[in-house]
Design a protein around this motif. Structure first.
Motif, PDB file in Angstrom:
ATOM      1  N   GLY A 305      -1.409   6.705   4.630  1.00  0.00           N
ATOM      2  CA  GLY A 305      -2.397   6.952   5.672  1.00  0.00           C
ATOM      3  C   GLY A 305      -2.825   8.403   5.696  1.00  0.00           C
ATOM      4  N   ALA A 306      -1.835   9.314   5.560  1.00  0.00           N
ATOM      5  CA  ALA A 306      -2.168  10.740   5.531  1.00  0.00           C
ATOM      6  C   ALA A 306      -2.934  11.108   4.264  1.00  0.00           C
ATOM      7  N   ALA A 307      -2.577  10.479   3.147  1.00  0.00           N
ATOM      8  CA  ALA A 307      -3.221  10.810   1.869  1.00  0.00           C
ATOM      9  C   ALA A 307      -4.657  10.316   1.800  1.00  0.00           C
ATOM     10  N   THR A 308      -4.928   9.170   2.439  1.00  0.00           N
ATOM     11  CA  THR A 308      -6.255   8.567   2.331  1.00  0.00           C
ATOM     12  C   THR A 308      -7.120   8.773   3.566  1.00  0.00           C
ATOM     13  N   GLY A 309      -6.486   9.110   4.688  1.00  0.00           N
ATOM     14  CA  GLY A 309      -7.239   9.219   5.936  1.00  0.00           C
ATOM     15  C   GLY A 309      -7.544   7.876   6.567  1.00  0.00           C
ATOM     16  N   LEU A 310      -6.974   6.809   6.028  1.00  0.00           N
ATOM     17  CA  LEU A 310      -7.217   5.466   6.557  1.00  0.00           C
ATOM     18  C   LEU A 310      -6.235   5.140   7.673  1.00  0.00           C
ATOM     19  N   ARG A 311      -6.639   4.345   8.631  1.00  0.00           N
ATOM     20  CA  ARG A 311      -5.756   3.826   9.659  1.00  0.00           C
ATOM     21  C   ARG A 311      -5.142   2.538   9.114  1.00  0.00           C
ATOM     22  N   LEU A 312      -3.858   2.577   8.813  1.00  0.00           N
ATOM     23  CA  LEU A 312      -3.218   1.473   8.102  1.00  0.00           C
ATOM     24  C   LEU A 312      -2.196   0.772   9.003  1.00  0.00           C
ATOM     25  N   PRO A 313      -2.040  -0.540   8.866  1.00  0.00           N
ATOM     26  CA  PRO A 313      -1.079  -1.279   9.694  1.00  0.00           C
ATOM     27  C   PRO A 313       0.357  -1.001   9.257  1.00  0.00           C
ATOM     28  N   THR A 314       1.296  -1.190  10.173  1.00  0.00           N
ATOM     29  CA  THR A 314       2.704  -0.966   9.849  1.00  0.00           C
ATOM     30  C   THR A 314       3.195  -1.962   8.804  1.00  0.00           C
ATOM     31  N   THR A 315       2.532  -3.109   8.708  1.00  0.00           N
ATOM     32  CA  THR A 315       2.935  -4.134   7.742  1.00  0.00           C
ATOM     33  C   THR A 315       2.262  -3.960   6.385  1.00  0.00           C
ATOM     34  N   LEU A 316       1.615  -2.833   6.174  1.00  0.00           N
ATOM     35  CA  LEU A 316       0.806  -2.620   4.968  1.00  0.00           C
ATOM     36  C   LEU A 316       1.547  -2.988   3.686  1.00  0.00           C
ATOM     37  N   VAL A 317       2.760  -2.471   3.521  1.00  0.00           N
ATOM     38  CA  VAL A 317       3.481  -2.642   2.257  1.00  0.00           C
ATOM     39  C   VAL A 317       3.792  -4.111   2.003  1.00  0.00           C
ATOM     40  N   PHE A 318       4.196  -4.823   3.050  1.00  0.00           N
ATOM     41  CA  PHE A 318       4.580  -6.215   2.853  1.00  0.00           C
ATOM     42  C   PHE A 318       3.398  -7.176   2.944  1.00  0.00           C
ATOM     43  N   ASP A 319       2.207  -6.642   3.261  1.00  0.00           N
ATOM     44  CA  ASP A 319       0.992  -7.461   3.218  1.00  0.00           C
ATOM     45  C   ASP A 319       0.448  -7.570   1.803  1.00  0.00           C
ATOM     46  N   HIS A 320       0.956  -6.755   0.893  1.00  0.00           N
ATOM     47  CA  HIS A 320       0.472  -6.746  -0.486  1.00  0.00           C
ATOM     48  C   HIS A 320       1.676  -6.830  -1.421  1.00  0.00           C
ATOM     49  N   PRO A 321       1.607  -7.668  -2.437  1.00  0.00           N
ATOM     50  CA  PRO A 321       2.815  -7.999  -3.208  1.00  0.00           C
ATOM     51  C   PRO A 321       3.382  -6.873  -4.053  1.00  0.00           C
ATOM     52  N   ASN A 322       2.557  -5.941  -4.478  1.00  0.00           N
ATOM     53  CA  ASN A 322       3.051  -4.906  -5.386  1.00  0.00           C
ATOM     54  C   ASN A 322       2.136  -3.682  -5.312  1.00  0.00           C
ATOM     55  N   PRO A 323       2.524  -2.570  -5.947  1.00  0.00           N
ATOM     56  CA  PRO A 323       1.700  -1.356  -5.895  1.00  0.00           C
ATOM     57  C   PRO A 323       0.285  -1.546  -6.414  1.00  0.00           C
ATOM     58  N   ALA A 324       0.103  -2.366  -7.443  1.00  0.00           N
ATOM     59  CA  ALA A 324      -1.236  -2.576  -7.990  1.00  0.00           C
ATOM     60  C   ALA A 324      -2.146  -3.239  -6.956  1.00  0.00           C
ATOM     61  N   ALA A 325      -1.622  -4.266  -6.280  1.00  0.00           N
ATOM     62  CA  ALA A 325      -2.420  -4.948  -5.260  1.00  0.00           C
ATOM     63  C   ALA A 325      -2.722  -4.021  -4.088  1.00  0.00           C
TER      64      ALA A 325
END
Length: 413
Positions: A305-325
């Motif tokens: 969030g800090a790197a991109t300036g985006l407002r991201l959900p707390t579940t961000l990591v587990f909403d996407h299966p891997n780093p590429a996604a």
């Protein structure tokens, strides 16, 4: 003892003399000239504490109280259900309040509460622990306001493993360092204890802090005025990391934007997990398989969030299966106006990378056969999506009747 003249010590805990290391502690204190007595007492139990105070005050006057108990049950805020609070609050808040009530009428020289920097600076996944220690800080202030001795020492991280920190690994210590809290030796901690009891303040932060320039990492809000500012005119109006990243990604050709953002995701993930490089963070490997839990997932979310300036959900990591996604999701969020053609360009660029990698496989062998089978399956599924039917049916759509009968005559089905 040498500093404060304590010679007669009563150590009360639930296990008393059965606590690990008690015999060694008695020997060490005796060698320094003190007499030590263990009492088995649950200080959170008012009746048990009443009985202990009655025994102590009948024998000798109680001149000082030092409360050192604590317990942890770490977890992100959304996981802290009601049943996870009492175990952390009771040994801190309940026990300290019971001690305060029973010692209020005594002529004490000191009433010291072992608090934590978690209540002052905030530490990830310790909302319950921070609340318990904030109570201690407030209690020390209340005692001071009433004319009673009261000192809360807000401890940081000790270099020597303790009952609360022996579970920490190198990655945990590294994360604490990113919060500007670094381990301190026992001798330094003892010196801070002595200094805290002499300040006359209700609460003193007794921690070793890294106040070097911001290059060492993000600075907690409460420490920003203490951290040395970077030198040079460029420091006067720094470009935010998020703006710089967006500018860099946007300036790249479309096929290179996805891989560049993937490098950012892998780099941040490796840093959170304590890896030296990104090799351990494979783009197609699941986050849970990589070792992410709820705490590290939130930390990665905060960093991205800090790197991109985006407002991201707390579940961000587990909403996407891997780093590429995840990188692909971030790219679409950063550049929502990017065309479908640009998306196709990225896919074609990835296929070119795959084609290059295929050239490195040996001409024969099991690996080549496995890859070939996977590619055939992928092509068949893609063909199915394109035609809206089964791959075999799609393959026959362009066959004439004469060609079909010819196939049957040759025994091919």
């Amino acid at each position: 003892m040498a500093e404060h003249g304590a010679r007669d010590l009563v150590l009360a805990s639930r296990r008393g003399a059965a606590a690990p290391g008690s015999a060694d502690l008695v020997a060490e204190l005796a060698a320094a000239g003190a007499t030590v007595r263990f009492e088995t007492c649950d200080v959170t139990d008012p009746a048990a504490l009443d009985a202990l105070f009655a025994r102590l005050t009948a024998e000798n006057p109680l001149t000082a109280v030092v409360h050192t108990a604590g317990a942890l049950d770490d977890g992100v805020l959304t996981e802290l259900t009601a049943d996870r609070l009492p175990a952390v609050l009771r040994p801190k808040a309940d026990a300290a309040w019971h001690l305060h009530e029973r010692a209020a009428a005594l002529d004490l020289s000191a009433f010291v509460l072992f608090s934590s920097a978690a209540a002052t600076l905030g530490t990830p996944a310790q909302a319950n622990y921070a609340a318990a220690n904030a109570f201690l800080d407030a209690l020390a202030a209340r005692r001071r306001a009433a004319g009673l001795p009261g000192t809360a020492t807000a401890w940081g991280l000790w270099a020597d493993a303790t009952g609360l920190t022996r579970h920490l690994d190198a990655a945990d210590v590294t994360r604490a360092g990113r919060r500007r809290i670094v381990p301190m030796a026992a001798a330094e901690g003892l010196a801070l204890f002595d200094a805290a009891t002499r300040t006359g303040e209700a609460v003193t932060l007794t921690a070793r802090l890294d106040l070097s320039a911001p290059a060492a990492g993000p600075v907690p809000a409460l420490l920003r005025d203490l951290v040395a500012a970077p030198a040079g005119p460029a420091a006067a109006r720094p470009v935010s990391d998020a703006a710089a990243l967006v500018a860099r990604i946007t300036a790249l050709p479309a096929p290179e934007r996805g891989p560049a953002l993937l490098d950012v995701v892998r780099g941040q993930a490796a840093d959170v997990l304590g890896h030296r490089g990104t090799d351990a963070v494979a783009p197609d490997r699941g986050f849970k398989e990589l070792g992410f839990d709820s705490l590290t997932a939130v930390e990665l979310r905060n960093r991205l969030g800090a790197a991109t300036g985006l407002r991201l959900p707390t579940t961000l990591v587990f909403d996407h299966p891997n780093p590429a996604a995840l990188a692909d999701h971030l790219l679409r969020a950063l550049l929502p106006g990017e065309s479908e053609e640009a998306t196709a360009d990225r896919i074609i660029a990835e296929l070119a990378r795959v084609d290059s990698a295929l050239g490195a496989l040996p001409a024969d062998g099991a690996d080549r056969a496995r890859v070939a089978a996977h590619l055939r399956d992928l092509a068949a599924r893609w063909d199915t999506q394109e035609t809206g039917g089964e791959p075999e049916r799609a393959a026959l759509d362009g066959v004439t009747a004469d060609e079909l009968f010819d196939l049957i005559d040759r025994g091919i089905s």
